[in-house]
Design an enzyme around this catalytic site. Structure first.
Site, PDB file in Angstrom:
ATOM      1  CD  GLU A 180      13.503  -0.789  26.216  1.00 53.87           C
ATOM      2  OE1 GLU A 180      12.502  -1.463  26.538  1.00 53.87           O
ATOM      3  OE2 GLU A 180      14.662  -1.069  26.562  1.00 53.87           O
TER       4      GLU A 180
ATOM      5  CG  ASP B 174       6.263  13.197  26.857  1.00 53.24           C
ATOM      6  OD1 ASP B 174       5.510  14.120  26.512  1.00 53.24           O
ATOM      7  OD2 ASP B 174       6.231  12.071  26.335  1.00 53.24           O
TER       8      ASP B 174
ATOM      9  CG  ASP C 184      -1.343   1.492  29.072  1.00 50.91           C
ATOM     10  OD1 ASP C 184      -2.249   0.769  28.594  1.00 50.91           O
ATOM     11  OD2 ASP C 184      -1.435   2.072  30.150  1.00 50.91           O
TER      12      ASP C 184
ATOM     13  CE  LYS D  91     -12.420   0.633  30.800  1.00 51.83           C
ATOM     14  NZ  LYS D  91     -12.932   1.493  31.915  1.00 51.83           N
TER      15      LYS D  91
ATOM     16  CB  THR E 245      11.067  -8.861  30.399  1.00 54.39           C
ATOM     17  OG1 THR E 245       9.714  -9.012  29.935  1.00 54.39           O
ATOM     18  CG2 THR E 245      11.820  -7.938  29.441  1.00 54.39           C
TER      19      THR E 245
ATOM     20  CG  PHE F  64       5.596  -7.981  31.360  1.00 52.06           C
ATOM     21  CD1 PHE F  64       4.508  -7.582  32.127  1.00 52.06           C
ATOM     22  CD2 PHE F  64       5.457  -7.973  29.979  1.00 52.06           C
ATOM     23  CE1 PHE F  64       3.312  -7.201  31.529  1.00 52.06           C
ATOM     24  CE2 PHE F  64       4.267  -7.595  29.382  1.00 52.06           C
ATOM     25  CZ  PHE F  64       3.194  -7.211  30.164  1.00 52.06           C
ATOM     26  CD  GLU F  65       8.664 -12.140  25.730  1.00 57.16           C
ATOM     27  OE1 GLU F  65       8.580 -12.824  24.688  1.00 57.16           O
ATOM     28  OE2 GLU F  65       9.489 -11.216  25.880  1.00 57.16           O
TER      29      GLU F  65
END
Length: 238
Positions: free
Chosen positions: A68, A120, A143, A147, A216, A218-219
């Protein structure tokens, strides 16, 4: 920064500036997270200096392997590793409190099927993960870089899709999820153009949330606010 533009041929390729798909967030560590790093890293931590991994040696067995990218606070990865002890999991996250949170949870759960990088993800794929070694690569809620001028920072691009394909076994799955519909549409466009994949959606768009992807906090918060979630699953076919 005074980096020369990427098109400047006088700059060696390895020293040219690369576009990052993430923002490094420091964040304050809780005591539990700090304890997770201090006590858990020796057991679960991996680093790029180890080079290309022998995954059977790392985990001490041969088993299905999932990786992941960007596991956040680690809730879903921890749950997946707990529910599937017959599988091995590798997580990558640059947010140090999230790494500490996952490691603290892994210690409490007594897991042995989890390993972690705190750097990274592109470097990990390039330098540490053998080709055709993964059964699944997961990218949940990256993310979206809303924009238009920042769309080039979105991690899901053709070059990234090809890198993932190389690391998956034939038959392996690239599973993405996002709560931002324009990014879901971007992912679908990129993956439809990427060679060597087949969309697992019967209608060529999204798949229902797979049971193996935990919901999660968040979800759940997004659902309360009326946000949708789009899952995409693409199989490596060649």
């Amino acid at each position: 920064m005074t980096d020369k533009p990427e098109s400047d041929s006088s700059v060696a390729p390895e020293h040219r500036r690369t576009i990052k798909s993430f923002v490094m967030r420091a964040g304050r560590m809780t005591e539990a997270q700090q304890r997770g790093v201090e006590q858990g890293w020796p057991q679960f931590g991996l680093n790029l200096e180890q080079g290309l991994l022998d995954l059977d040696q790392v985990f001490g067995r041969s088993a299905p392997r999932s990786l992941e990218i960007g596991f956040g606070m680690g809730q879903s990865l921890l749950e997946m590793a707990e529910k599937a002890p017959e599988q091995d999991f590798i997580g990558i996250e640059v947010h140090r409190p999230g790494v500490g949170s996952l490691l603290n949870g892994a210690l409490k759960a007594g897991l042995t099927n989890l390993r972690v990088y705190d750097c990274d993800a592109i470097e990990v794929l390039d330098k540490a993960i053998p080709d055709a070694s993964l059964d699944r690569l997961m990218l949940f809620f990256p993310d979206p870089w809303h924009k238009k001028k920042h769309h080039k920072r979105r991690i899901v691009q053709l070059a990234f899709a090809e890198k993932v394909r190389q690391k998956l076994k034939v038959g392996g799955i690239f599973h993405m999820a996002t709560d931002w519909q324009p990014y879901a549409e971007h992912m679908l466009e990129i993956m439809n153009a990427a060679p060597g994949y087949r969309n697992q959606s019967p209608d060529g768009t999204w798949v229902p949330r797979p049971e193996e992807r935990p919901i999660t906090n968040f979800e759940k918060r997004g659902e309360r606010l009326g946000h949708g979630v789009w899952d995409l699953k693409f199989e490596r076919v060649e």
